[in-house]
Write a protein that holds these residues in place. Structure first.
Motif, short mmCIF file in Angstrom:
data_model
loop_
_atom_site.label_atom_id
_atom_site.label_comp_id
_atom_site.label_asym_id
_atom_site.label_seq_id
_atom_site.Cartn_x
_atom_site.Cartn_y
_atom_site.Cartn_z
N ALA A 118 0.87 -1.19 0.00
CA ALA A 118 0.00 0.00 0.00
C ALA A 118 0.90 1.22 0.00
O ALA A 118 1.45 1.60 1.04
CB ALA A 118 -0.91 -0.02 1.23
N GLU A 119 1.10 1.79 -1.17
CA GLU A 119 2.00 2.95 -1.26
C GLU A 119 1.57 3.80 -2.44
O GLU A 119 1.62 3.34 -3.59
CB GLU A 119 3.44 2.46 -1.44
CG GLU A 119 4.45 3.58 -1.51
CD GLU A 119 5.87 3.05 -1.72
OE1 GLU A 119 6.52 2.66 -0.73
OE2 GLU A 119 6.32 3.00 -2.89
N ALA A 120 1.18 5.04 -2.15
CA ALA A 120 0.76 5.94 -3.23
C ALA A 120 1.95 6.14 -4.16
O ALA A 120 3.08 6.29 -3.71
CB ALA A 120 0.29 7.27 -2.64
N GLY A 121 1.68 6.13 -5.45
CA GLY A 121 2.75 6.34 -6.42
C GLY A 121 3.33 5.03 -6.94
O GLY A 121 4.04 5.01 -7.94
N TYR A 122 3.03 3.93 -6.28
CA TYR A 122 3.48 2.60 -6.78
C TYR A 122 2.39 2.15 -7.75
O TYR A 122 1.24 1.92 -7.35
CB TYR A 122 3.65 1.68 -5.57
CG TYR A 122 3.75 0.19 -5.84
CD1 TYR A 122 4.45 -0.33 -6.93
CD2 TYR A 122 3.14 -0.72 -4.97
CE1 TYR A 122 4.54 -1.70 -7.14
CE2 TYR A 122 3.23 -2.09 -5.16
CZ TYR A 122 3.92 -2.57 -6.26
OH TYR A 122 4.00 -3.92 -6.46
N PRO A 123 2.73 2.06 -9.04
CA PRO A 123 1.67 1.86 -10.05
C PRO A 123 0.74 0.68 -9.77
O PRO A 123 -0.47 0.79 -10.00
CB PRO A 123 2.45 1.65 -11.35
CG PRO A 123 3.79 2.24 -11.11
CD PRO A 123 4.07 2.18 -9.64
N VAL A 124 1.28 -0.44 -9.28
CA VAL A 124 0.40 -1.59 -9.07
C VAL A 124 -0.64 -1.26 -8.01
O VAL A 124 -1.82 -1.59 -8.13
CB VAL A 124 1.22 -2.85 -8.67
CG1 VAL A 124 0.33 -4.07 -8.58
CG2 VAL A 124 2.37 -3.09 -9.65
N CYS A 125 -0.22 -0.54 -6.99
CA CYS A 125 -1.15 -0.14 -5.93
C CYS A 125 -2.15 0.88 -6.47
O CYS A 125 -3.37 0.72 -6.29
CB CYS A 125 -0.34 0.44 -4.77
SG CYS A 125 -1.38 1.14 -3.50
N ASP A 126 -1.65 1.90 -7.16
CA ASP A 126 -2.55 2.95 -7.67
C ASP A 126 -3.60 2.36 -8.61
O ASP A 126 -4.79 2.66 -8.50
CB ASP A 126 -1.74 4.03 -8.41
CG ASP A 126 -0.85 4.83 -7.46
OD1 ASP A 126 -1.06 4.72 -6.23
OD2 ASP A 126 0.04 5.54 -7.95
N GLU A 127 -3.15 1.53 -9.53
CA GLU A 127 -4.11 0.95 -10.50
C GLU A 127 -5.14 0.07 -9.80
O GLU A 127 -6.32 0.11 -10.12
CB GLU A 127 -3.36 0.09 -11.53
CG GLU A 127 -2.54 0.88 -12.53
CD GLU A 127 -1.58 -0.03 -13.30
OE1 GLU A 127 -0.55 0.48 -13.74
OE2 GLU A 127 -1.86 -1.25 -13.43
N GLY A 128 -4.67 -0.69 -8.83
CA GLY A 128 -5.58 -1.58 -8.10
C GLY A 128 -6.64 -0.77 -7.37
O GLY A 128 -7.83 -1.13 -7.38
N LEU A 129 -6.23 0.34 -6.77
CA LEU A 129 -7.20 1.17 -6.04
C LEU A 129 -8.17 1.84 -7.01
O LEU A 129 -9.38 1.83 -6.79
CB LEU A 129 -6.46 2.24 -5.23
CG LEU A 129 -5.71 1.74 -3.99
CD1 LEU A 129 -4.88 2.86 -3.36
CD2 LEU A 129 -6.67 1.14 -2.96
N GLU A 130 -7.63 2.38 -8.10
CA GLU A 130 -8.50 3.08 -9.07
C GLU A 130 -9.58 2.17 -9.63
O GLU A 130 -10.69 2.60 -9.90
CB GLU A 130 -7.65 3.55 -10.27
CG GLU A 130 -7.08 4.94 -10.11
CD GLU A 130 -5.86 5.12 -11.04
OE1 GLU A 130 -5.89 4.57 -12.17
OE2 GLU A 130 -4.90 5.78 -10.59
N ASN A 131 -9.24 0.90 -9.80
CA ASN A 131 -10.17 -0.03 -10.47
C ASN A 131 -10.94 -0.94 -9.52
O ASN A 131 -11.58 -1.89 -9.98
CB ASN A 131 -9.39 -0.88 -11.47
CG ASN A 131 -8.82 -0.06 -12.59
OD1 ASN A 131 -9.56 0.47 -13.41
ND2 ASN A 131 -7.51 0.08 -12.59
N ASP A 132 -10.84 -0.69 -8.23
CA ASP A 132 -11.50 -1.56 -7.23
C ASP A 132 -11.07 -3.01 -7.37
O ASP A 132 -11.89 -3.93 -7.37
CB ASP A 132 -13.03 -1.49 -7.36
CG ASP A 132 -13.56 -0.15 -6.96
OD1 ASP A 132 -12.91 0.49 -6.10
OD2 ASP A 132 -14.59 0.27 -7.52
#
Ligand code: GLC
Length: 670
Positions: A242-256
């Motif tokens: 869970a780290e803002a700016g880490y693409p895998v985390c950001d994409e996962g959050l954006e797409n539920d």
């Protein structure tokens, strides 16, 4: 014949892709009760009826007399009374008068009591009566397994290089660690095909990253290793930092794409990277998204992966930690003599416990389902994410893939290793006993951490373990941080290790051929003797010897300070010992009980009379094997042939008839 019974509203696990219509009425075997209080299958067992199956489970080949719980668990201590390991393989095989297979397709916790509470009673039970029960009857144990394996679909096939010997250790972090391993293996001429990369290659344990400080030019490092005949195999963990700016985390959050908590927010749990999110692998779109990420490493030259921590392993959750902190405050606020230390201790060890699985949800087709109900499918669907993506990314090439957690179905996408065992002699025996059970459930590309993961290995244990490990399709020496270094070159007389591992390469034409044929024909590569000699009462009880493929039997030495062992021969066989000077001891032995000797640097095996074992010359990598010149050994009294499967080891053209070669041997002239 396979009969399928439906109870309640089962979750579609896709374990059985074959379409089988549901039968009506009551099952032909056992008694079922299914109602609001749950599901219960009971069946009386006759006196000496053996019960096989359960894949990755503790205890012997015959599971009778024990209890087992299918509930995938990050289990560090594989002791005899532990009920759950990392996998749930809900297949049983009753070896009564009419051999019968039972498969309980249920993704939550399932309990097996196989004559434990009551010696002659088998009971299988679970909380919710929503499942499919498959009952498979056949002419023999082998026939039942074959039908079951056919129904669950063809087992994953690994590239041939992945059957080479591999070194791994948790703690290799910088290029020099890997170079050192390769340098020493090559210097001592100990064969080596792969070095595994554990979590320390990543940037702060973030999946699909490589630490740029330690590996500034990763593709160049991968090719440097390839030029030395070495495949690097990185680990991928289930949870995403869970780290803002880490693409895998950001994409996962954006797409539920992540599992959610009670309030519908992304669920947070701590694993190696600290706080993480858990991808909801049960959703096809999440599998596709996560699976595609493997291309980041594939594009840098990587050809294989191991998926880990996918039970999913959870060190603690935010909710658990909050409760623990409150208890700690209360504990600290009391005078020492009143503070309940035992309570705090059990709360702290319970932080990583199974109650965490009630705290998060999968969101499937608009329905929220508590993870606990589908728990055993998580690792399966992580493997499936990678396996499905590999089909898209490299449709014609075999990539290596295996996982820690599994459920029947994942065997179509990858293999498994058996998790965090220890450098204990009984774990060598456990490894021997588990392999045929895994084969029954579709897991052919599998193996244990050779030498043991936890605890300190001794030289003799490692040599004995290797002398068995040379037969397992996955042959990897892996150990935990802070244990005694376990690479073969660290011990006295590395030439002994070179010899034992070298036997793997000499046998590889046969082992690979038998592995592929077992996968293509839904057969078992390792079989208990009971499967091949059902009429032989002595053979039926053998728990420490295995049949391997067409003509071999193995009887590994698994006790410390033993200079050999007793072996039961269910028929006449040629006893072969690979001696350290490269020669073979060959001795025809008749059916019955024998005592054989085997020094630490010798490898014993047995070839059935009138069967051929093809042998290659020693090589240090799979690629260097010369398979055009094979020595054929055997105790031959009549013209004998063997069908050898050979291919390029990398592409998927399995059905090409050119891959099948007939080797023949005539009896020696008197
Ligand atoms: C888990 C794995 C083990 C690995 C370690 C660190 O314990 O089972 O193989 O070395 O995590 O990644």
């Amino acid at each position: 014949m396979i009969q399928k019974y439906k109870y309640g509203i089962p979750f579609e696990t896709d374990a059985v892709p074959q379409s089988i219509p549901c039968a009506q009425g009551t099952p032909s075997c056992g008694t079922v009760t299914a109602d609001e209080s749950g599901f219960r299958f009971t069946c009386r067992m006759s006196d000496n009826e053996a019960v096989y199956g359960l894949g990755e489970a503790l205890r012997g080949i015959n599971k009778r007399g024990g209890r087992y719980v299918s509930f995938n668990t990050d289990q560090l201590f594989h002791m005899e009374d532990v009920l759950s390991l990392y996998a749930s393989h809900n297949f049983l095989l009753l070896a009564g008068e009419c051999p019968t297979g039972l498969f309980f397709d249920y993704p939550g916790g399932l309990e097996f009591d196989i004559g434990f509470t009551q010696q002659d009673m088998l009971t299988v039970s679970c909380k919710h009566a929503d499942l499919y029960l498959y009952i498979i009857t056949g002419s023999s144990l082998t026939d039942v397994v074959k039908q079951f394996r056919h129904a669950i679909g063809r087992s994953y096939i690994a590239p041939k290089w992945a059957m080479g010997y591999a070194q791994s250790r948790w703690g290799y972090a910088v290029p020099q660690d890997f170079r050192e391993v390769v340098d020493h293996y090559r210097k001592h001429h100990i064969p080596l095909d792969a070095v595994y990369m554990d979590i320390d290659y990543m940037e702060r344990f973030k999946d699909f990253t490589v630490n740029q400080e330690t590996f500034p030019d990763f593709p160049a490092f991968v090719s440097e290793m390839q030029e030395r005949g070495i495949h690097l195999v990185p680990i991928i963990d289930a949870a995403v930092k869970a780290e803002a700016g880490y693409p895998v985390c950001d994409e996962g959050l954006e797409n539920d794409f992540f599992c959610t908590d009670e309030q519908g927010k992304p669920f947070e749990a701590a694993v190696w990277p600290g706080l993480t999110y858990l991808p909801d692998f049960l959703k096809p779109e999440v599998r596709q998204w996560f699976g595609e990420k493997y291309h980041i490493l594939i594009d840098q030259g990587i050809e294989g992966f191991w998926n880990d921590m996918n039970e999913p392993a959870i060190f603690y959750t935010m909710q658990g930690m909050e409760e623990f902190r409150k208890e700690m405050q209360d504990f600290l606020s009391r005078p020492a003599e009143e503070a309940d230390w035992f309570r705090v201790r059990s709360l702290s060890s319970g932080l990583c416990g199974n109650s965490n699985y009630q705290q998060f949800y999968h969101n499937l087709n608009g329905e929220r389902i508590c993870h606990e109900q589908l728990h055993n499918l998580y690792g399966y669907n992580m493997t499936r994410a990678a396996g499905e993506a590999f089909e898209q990314l490299c449709p014609d090439k075999r990539l290596l893939l295996f996982s820690r957690s599994s459920y029947i179905g994942s065997h179509r996408f990858g293999g498994i290793w058996t998790g965090d065992n220890a450098s204990w002699w009984p774990h060598l025996l456990l490894n021997i006993q588990m392999m045929p059970s895994l084969n029954m459930c579709g897991y052919l590309f599998s193996g244990a951490d050779i030498g043991g993961f936890g605890a300190d290995v001794s030289r003799d244990l490692l040599l004995r373990w290797l002398a068995f490990g040379i037969f397992t399709p996955l042959m990897r020496n892996h150990s935990a941080k802070d244990t005694r270094r376990q690479e073969c070159f660290r011990f006295e007389h590395p030439e002994d290790f070179a010899h034992v591992i070298g036997v793997r390469y000499r046998l590889l034409p046969y082992l690979y051929s038998e592995y592929i044929k077992a996968a293509l024909n839904d057969e078992m590569y390792f079989r208990p003797l009971a499967f091949d000699y059902p009429e032989d009462a002595a053979a039926r009880e053998v728990e420490d010897q295995l049949m391997l493929g067409d003509g071999l039997m193995i009887a590994p030495v698994y006790l410390q300070n033993a200079s050999g062992r007793c072996v039961y021969l269910p028929e006449d066989m040629l006893f072969v010992k690979f001696l350290p000077d490269g020669t073979l001891h060959q001795e025809p032995l008749s059916k019955g009980l024998h005592r054989i000797s085997a020094a630490l640097n010798e490898v014993p095996l047995f070839i059935k009379k009138n069967h051929i074992l093809p042998l290659a010359a020693f090589a240090e990598t799979v690629a260097a094997l010369d398979e055009t010149h094979l020595e054929l050994i055997g105790w031959i009294t009549e013209p004998t042939s063997y069908t050898l499967y050979q291919d390029d080891g990398l592409t998927k053209d399995y059905s090409n008839p050119q891959h099948y070669l007939t080797l023949t041997k005539e009896p020696a002239k008197p």
